[in-house]
Design a protein around this motif. Structure first.
Motif, PDB file in Angstrom:
ATOM      1  N   GLN A  66      -1.849  -7.267   1.345  1.00  0.00           N
ATOM      2  CA  GLN A  66      -1.242  -6.563   0.208  1.00  0.00           C
ATOM      3  C   GLN A  66       0.276  -6.703   0.192  1.00  0.00           C
ATOM      4  OE1 GLN A  66      -2.895  -2.426   0.030  1.00  0.00           O
ATOM      5  NE2 GLN A  66      -4.056  -3.109   1.814  1.00  0.00           N
ATOM      6  N   LEU A  67       0.801  -7.512   1.092  1.00  0.00           N
ATOM      7  CA  LEU A  67       2.250  -7.590   1.265  1.00  0.00           C
ATOM      8  C   LEU A  67       2.930  -8.268   0.075  1.00  0.00           C
ATOM      9  CD1 LEU A  67       4.559  -7.018   3.275  1.00  0.00           C
ATOM     10  CD2 LEU A  67       4.252  -9.353   4.120  1.00  0.00           C
ATOM     11  N   ARG A  68       3.998  -7.631  -0.375  1.00  0.00           N
ATOM     12  CA  ARG A  68       4.836  -8.176  -1.453  1.00  0.00           C
ATOM     13  C   ARG A  68       6.269  -8.217  -0.919  1.00  0.00           C
ATOM     14  NH1 ARG A  68       5.263  -7.301  -7.553  1.00  0.00           N
ATOM     15  NH2 ARG A  68       7.489  -7.032  -7.984  1.00  0.00           N
ATOM     16  N   VAL A  69       6.887  -9.390  -0.987  1.00  0.00           N
ATOM     17  CA  VAL A  69       8.250  -9.567  -0.492  1.00  0.00           C
ATOM     18  C   VAL A  69       9.160  -9.863  -1.680  1.00  0.00           C
ATOM     19  CG1 VAL A  69       9.739 -10.853   1.083  1.00  0.00           C
ATOM     20  CG2 VAL A  69       7.331 -10.495   1.671  1.00  0.00           C
ATOM     21  N   GLU A  70      10.217  -9.050  -1.830  1.00  0.00           N
ATOM     22  CA  GLU A  70      11.168  -9.215  -2.922  1.00  0.00           C
ATOM     23  C   GLU A  70      12.535  -9.566  -2.337  1.00  0.00           C
ATOM     24  OE1 GLU A  70      11.118  -5.455  -4.839  1.00  0.00           O
ATOM     25  OE2 GLU A  70       9.020  -5.590  -5.465  1.00  0.00           O
ATOM     26  N   ILE A  71      13.123 -10.658  -2.812  1.00  0.00           N
ATOM     27  CA  ILE A  71      14.399 -11.133  -2.278  1.00  0.00           C
ATOM     28  C   ILE A  71      15.397 -11.278  -3.413  1.00  0.00           C
ATOM     29  CG2 ILE A  71      15.556 -13.005  -1.046  1.00  0.00           C
ATOM     30  CD1 ILE A  71      12.619 -13.584   0.085  1.00  0.00           C
ATOM     31  N   THR A  72      16.478 -10.526  -3.325  1.00  0.00           N
ATOM     32  CA  THR A  72      17.546 -10.591  -4.335  1.00  0.00           C
ATOM     33  C   THR A  72      18.790 -11.187  -3.684  1.00  0.00           C
ATOM     34  OG1 THR A  72      16.695  -8.542  -5.321  1.00  0.00           O
ATOM     35  CG2 THR A  72      18.884  -9.269  -6.015  1.00  0.00           C
ATOM     36  N   ALA A  80       0.807  -1.220   0.000  1.00  0.00           N
ATOM     37  CA  ALA A  80       0.000   0.000   0.000  1.00  0.00           C
ATOM     38  C   ALA A  80       0.841   1.272   0.000  1.00  0.00           C
ATOM     39  CB  ALA A  80      -0.943  -0.004   1.199  1.00  0.00           C
ATOM     40  N   GLY A  81       1.904   1.274  -0.798  1.00  0.00           N
ATOM     41  CA  GLY A  81       2.738   2.463  -0.885  1.00  0.00           C
ATOM     42  C   GLY A  81       3.844   2.538   0.139  1.00  0.00           C
ATOM     43  N   ASP A  82       3.816   1.701   1.161  1.00  0.00           N
ATOM     44  CA  ASP A  82       4.884   1.663   2.167  1.00  0.00           C
ATOM     45  C   ASP A  82       5.985   0.714   1.703  1.00  0.00           C
ATOM     46  OD1 ASP A  82       3.588   3.425   3.878  1.00  0.00           O
ATOM     47  OD2 ASP A  82       2.504   1.817   4.889  1.00  0.00           O
ATOM     48  N   GLU A  83       7.199   0.973   2.140  1.00  0.00           N
ATOM     49  CA  GLU A  83       8.336   0.135   1.741  1.00  0.00           C
ATOM     50  C   GLU A  83       9.330   0.002   2.887  1.00  0.00           C
ATOM     51  OE1 GLU A  83      12.110   0.801  -1.170  1.00  0.00           O
ATOM     52  OE2 GLU A  83      10.142   0.855  -2.175  1.00  0.00           O
ATOM     53  N   TRP A  84       9.810  -1.216   3.091  1.00  0.00           N
ATOM     54  CA  TRP A  84      10.866  -1.504   4.062  1.00  0.00           C
ATOM     55  C   TRP A  84      11.975  -2.228   3.304  1.00  0.00           C
ATOM     56  CZ3 TRP A  84       5.706  -2.234   4.633  1.00  0.00           C
ATOM     57  CH2 TRP A  84       5.055  -1.603   5.708  1.00  0.00           C
ATOM     58  N   CYS A  85      13.225  -1.878   3.558  1.00  0.00           N
ATOM     59  CA  CYS A  85      14.338  -2.479   2.825  1.00  0.00           C
ATOM     60  C   CYS A  85      15.513  -2.722   3.760  1.00  0.00           C
ATOM     61  CB  CYS A  85      14.746  -1.565   1.669  1.00  0.00           C
ATOM     62  SG  CYS A  85      16.121  -2.202   0.689  1.00  0.00           S
ATOM     63  N   ALA A  86      16.156  -3.885   3.636  1.00  0.00           N
ATOM     64  CA  ALA A  86      17.333  -4.200   4.443  1.00  0.00           C
ATOM     65  C   ALA A  86      18.059  -5.388   3.813  1.00  0.00           C
ATOM     66  CB  ALA A  86      16.933  -4.527   5.881  1.00  0.00           C
ATOM     67  N   GLU A  87      19.255  -5.694   4.339  1.00  0.00           N
ATOM     68  CA  GLU A  87      20.019  -6.853   3.892  1.00  0.00           C
ATOM     69  C   GLU A  87      20.092  -7.873   5.013  1.00  0.00           C
ATOM     70  OE1 GLU A  87      23.848  -6.204   2.224  1.00  0.00           O
ATOM     71  OE2 GLU A  87      23.047  -5.288   0.385  1.00  0.00           O
ATOM     72  N   THR A  88      20.139  -9.140   4.639  1.00  0.00           N
ATOM     73  CA  THR A  88      20.221 -10.210   5.641  1.00  0.00           C
ATOM     74  C   THR A  88      21.570 -10.189   6.352  1.00  0.00           C
ATOM     75  OG1 THR A  88      20.970 -11.744   3.911  1.00  0.00           O
ATOM     76  CG2 THR A  88      18.620 -11.714   4.420  1.00  0.00           C
ATOM     77  N   ASP A  89      21.551 -10.638   7.617  1.00  0.00           N
ATOM     78  CA  ASP A  89      22.790 -10.711   8.391  1.00  0.00           C
ATOM     79  C   ASP A  89      23.509 -12.027   8.108  1.00  0.00           C
ATOM     80  OD1 ASP A  89      21.435 -12.686   9.790  1.00  0.00           O
ATOM     81  OD2 ASP A  89      20.994 -11.408  11.519  1.00  0.00           O
TER      82      ASP A  89
END
Length: 204
Positions: A192-198, A166-175
């Motif tokens: 509405q959650l979408r999880v993107e993993i690179t 819903a327009g919000d975004e959280w971003c981080a890298e794994t430990d």
């Protein structure tokens, strides 16, 4: 192995459903049996095009009336053109992941767990867990765990994880253990959650 069990396992993969949940009796055997791995690759290729409607009907044959069948669940995950795993939540998926009752959930209590294993994505396996952060279940903590096959258990860092809703975004890298936590996340946004993993380039 029973062909019916293997078919259930393949169908789960083709639909983007965790086979450990959809076909638990088959999972352990398939992961340990070399012959089933060979059969699985062939059946999966057929199943995926079948579920995508890519198998044309025989020439001159009438189209079958399958209106009596329930609609298959929407595919909840995909690997995009840059190798990023994308998992999209929704009401149907959430309903299948939730435990029977969450009444009186306490802070830190596990609310749902999604597993994307390496049988569906060869270069990584992923676990997404949501924990309650308050008794009213308005705020949660989303933990994403990324396991990179071939790496040491304490050398799992570097996967970029993005949550969108819903327009919000959280971003981080794994430990180094492959984990990352996002909080506070409004639990009303879960459908509405979408999880993107690179994964990191070195894991390709």
């Amino acid at each position: 192995m029973d062909h019916e069990l293997l078919s259930e396992y393949v169908s789960a993969l083709a639909l983007g459903v965790d086979p450990r949940r959809a076909a638990p009796e088959a999972t352990g055997h398939v992961e340990a049996c070399e012959q089933c791995q060979v059969d699985l690759a062939e059946l999966r290729a057929l199943a995926e095009v079948s579920f995508d409607g890519a198998v044309p009907p025989a020439e001159g044959a009438p189209a079958p009336d399958l209106s009596f069948l329930p609609a298959p669940p929407a595919r909840v995950w995909r690997v995009d053109e840059i190798g990023r795993l994308v998992v999209e939540f929704g009401e149907a998926l959430l309903a299948s992941l939730r435990p029977p009752s969450l009444a009186g959930a306490t802070r830190g209590q596990l609310m749902l767990r999604y597993v994307q294993d390496s049988a569906t994505t060869a270069d990584l396996s992923v676990t997404i867990e949501v924990y309650a952060e308050d008794p009213d279940r308005t705020v949660g903590r989303v933990r994403v765990g990324v396991d990179l096959p071939g790496r040491d258990a304490l050398d799992m860092s570097g996967s970029r994880v993005v949550l969108r809703a819903a327009g919000d975004e959280w971003c981080a890298e794994t430990d180094e253990t492959g984990g990352v936590d996002f909080t506070p996340v409004p639990l009303s946004l879960l459908p509405q959650l979408r999880v993107e993993i690179t994964p990191p380039r070195s894991a390709d």
